[in-house]
Design an enzyme around this catalytic site. Structure first.
Site, PDB file in Angstrom:
ATOM      1  N   CYS A  31       6.851  10.743  -7.316  1.00  0.00           N
ATOM      2  CA  CYS A  31       6.373  10.450  -8.670  1.00  0.00           C
ATOM      3  C   CYS A  31       7.387  10.828  -9.736  1.00  0.00           C
ATOM      4  CB  CYS A  31       5.065  11.168  -8.944  1.00  0.00           C
ATOM      5  SG  CYS A  31       3.847  10.859  -7.689  1.00  0.00           S
ATOM      6  N   THR A  58     -17.728   1.057 -10.112  1.00  0.00           N
ATOM      7  CA  THR A  58     -18.209   0.561  -8.824  1.00  0.00           C
ATOM      8  C   THR A  58     -17.402   1.196  -7.686  1.00  0.00           C
ATOM      9  OG1 THR A  58     -18.820  -1.520  -9.851  1.00  0.00           O
ATOM     10  CG2 THR A  58     -18.567  -1.540  -7.452  1.00  0.00           C
ATOM     11  N   HIS A  82      -4.203   9.143   0.733  1.00  0.00           N
ATOM     12  CA  HIS A  82      -2.977   8.562   1.309  1.00  0.00           C
ATOM     13  C   HIS A  82      -1.958   9.593   1.788  1.00  0.00           C
ATOM     14  CE1 HIS A  82       0.120   8.730  -2.036  1.00  0.00           C
ATOM     15  NE2 HIS A  82      -0.964   8.979  -2.740  1.00  0.00           N
TER      16      HIS A  82
HETATM   17  N1  PMP Z   1      -0.576  16.379  -6.500  1.00  0.00           N
HETATM   18  C1  PMP Z   1       0.350  16.536  -5.548  1.00  0.00           C
HETATM   19  C2  PMP Z   1       0.720  17.915  -5.109  1.00  0.00           C
HETATM   20  C3  PMP Z   1       0.953  15.415  -4.955  1.00  0.00           C
HETATM   21  O1  PMP Z   1       1.869  15.588  -3.999  1.00  0.00           O
HETATM   22  C4  PMP Z   1       0.564  14.121  -5.386  1.00  0.00           C
HETATM   23  C5  PMP Z   1       1.178  12.877  -4.771  1.00  0.00           C
HETATM   24  N2  PMP Z   1       2.558  12.851  -4.767  1.00  0.00           N
HETATM   25  C6  PMP Z   1      -0.404  14.020  -6.390  1.00  0.00           C
HETATM   26  C7  PMP Z   1      -0.953  15.155  -6.915  1.00  0.00           C
HETATM   27  C8  PMP Z   1      -0.876  12.665  -6.873  1.00  0.00           C
HETATM   28  O2  PMP Z   1      -1.628  12.048  -5.893  1.00  0.00           O
HETATM   29  P1  PMP Z   1      -2.032  10.493  -5.939  1.00  0.00           P
HETATM   30  O3  PMP Z   1      -0.844   9.762  -5.435  1.00  0.00           O
HETATM   31  O4  PMP Z   1      -3.199  10.392  -5.038  1.00  0.00           O
HETATM   32  O5  PMP Z   1      -2.365  10.157  -7.341  1.00  0.00           O
END
Ligand code: PMP
Length: 372
Positions: free
Chosen positions: A330, A242, A201
């Site tokens: 996040c 799956t 994504h």
């Molecule tokens: N590592 C980094 C450097 C990211 O920028 C992100 C997404 N913000 C992630 C890991 C986590 O990725 P995902 O959303 O696919 O779990």
């Protein structure tokens, strides 16, 4: 509305959506099934996606493991190594500027007896290669370092770290989530990199699909890892469950397009970044300070400090015309640990904004900043 939060997530491309729809509707087979067409077709689609991912990264197809995203890939690698290599040692090296999906795993593992060294970073968020070598000891089992920082775009010197890892015979993982598709990766040229994680994504593919690359030897055997998800034996038994065929097909198509359009996208991001910076400089002059470096970075990710302006107030005010963020989606509730590790104080962190561009945008769209 101008969307400048492409590091948080990207929209899916029309070509990706079209491919995915087929596997959400008529092609609903389970690739682990046998003999009948629906299962065989789904299996073919998964393998085609694997081939596109391997071509984007320059790896072998059998080194590509599909996961649900980079968070899972990071967990799979770091926990998988920590569990399996206990005979060799219990020490992991990482940095203070990682994504939380690495930092949280490390903090968890510390409660289970793993020792973790969190390396300092410089004012752009990069490690110093000498610090890496100094931190390695005879109990070190893994070095896990982000390739391109998700908040500043700064690139770490993975070639040099890979050489060190090779010299000291330590496994080396790179979180390449933000860099893949925007910075050239040729996996075969860096045998010192053992593992790589990435996500669909961030690459104009769907949410819920990710990549773990695992280095293989000349017998096509992958480096061993304790699986994070046990079960049905898919993906060499390393990642059961799956197959989410529609997501994997979407990831494959996004990878194919990222490879095909690499030069064009790269140049476009550089051009857009320069344009945005020149508008911001002429509009705000001395009142802005760049937290990102101007070189050796992922094109299109810019972190800027607006002196005297609170970032939350600014972004809220702009939110009907411009979508941007204070840092990682996040961990948006807390002041950025990355900027703090770079030496910014809390006031400076709260004045900082990340703009992340898309190669599918135009300079004219950015001109909206002139009307603010
Ligand atoms: N590592 C980094 C450097 C990211 O920028 C992100 C997404 N913000 C992630 C890991 C986590 O990725 P995902 O959303 O696919 O779990």
């Amino acid at each position: 509305m101008l969307y400048l939060d492409n590091s948080a997530t990207t929209p899916i491309l029309m070509e990706v959506k079209e491919k995915m729809l087929t596997y959400l509707t008529e092609e609903y087979g389970n690739p682990s099934g046998k003999y009948y067409g629906l299962a065989e077709d789904a299996k073919k689609a998964v393998e085609e996606a694997r081939s596109h991912v391997s071509q984007l990264l320059g790896s072998y197809t059998h080194e590509v493991i599909f996961t649900s995203g980079a968070t899972e890939s990071n967990n799979m690698i770091v926990k998988g190594v920590a569990d399996l290599y206990t005979d060799k040692g219990n020490h992991i090296i990482t940095t203070k500027a990682e994504h939380n999906s690495i930092l949280d795993i490390c903090r968890f593992l510390e409660t289970k007896g793993i020792e973790v060294t969190y390396l300092d970073v410089d004012r752009f968020g990069r490690i110093n290669i000498e610090d890496v070598e100094k931190a390695i000891n005879d109990r070190t089992i893994l070095i896990s370092i982000i390739w391109g920082n998700n908040e500043t775009g700064s690139l770490n010197p993975i070639k040099e770290i890979a050489e060190l890892a090779n010299k000291h015979q330590v496994l080396f993982h790179i979180d390449a989530t933000q860099a893949v598709g925007k910075v050239e990766m040729n996996w075969h040229e860096h045998p010192g990199i053992s593992f790589l994680s990435a996500s669909a994504h961030k690459l104009f593919g769907p949410k819920g699909a990710g990549i773990t690359l695992i280095r293989s030897n000349k017998y096509k055997e992958l480096l061993p890892l304790t699986p994070l998800i046990h079960g049905g034996g898919q993906e060499h038994g390393i990642r059961s469950g799956t197959y989410a065929v529609h997501n994997i097909v979407g990831l494959g198509e996004a990878a194919r397009l990222a490879k095909e359009r690499f030069d064009q996208n790269y140049n476009r991001l550089i051009e857009l970044e320069e344009h945005l910076l020149s508008i911001l400089h002429s509009k705000f002059g001395e009142r802005i300070i760049l937290n990102s470096d101007s070189e050796d970075k992922i094109p299109g990710i810019i972190n800027i400090r607006f002196k005297g302006l609170n970032n939350e107030v600014l972004l809220k005010k702009l939110s009907t015309v411009i979508a941007a963020s204070t840092g990682s989606a996040c961990s948006s509730a807390k002041p950025s640990h990355v900027l703090q590790a770079m030496g910014l104080n809390l006031v400076e962190v709260r004045e900082s904004v990340r703009f992340s561009l898309s190669p599918y945008q135009t300079k004219e769209e950015l001109d909206i900043f002139n009307q603010l």
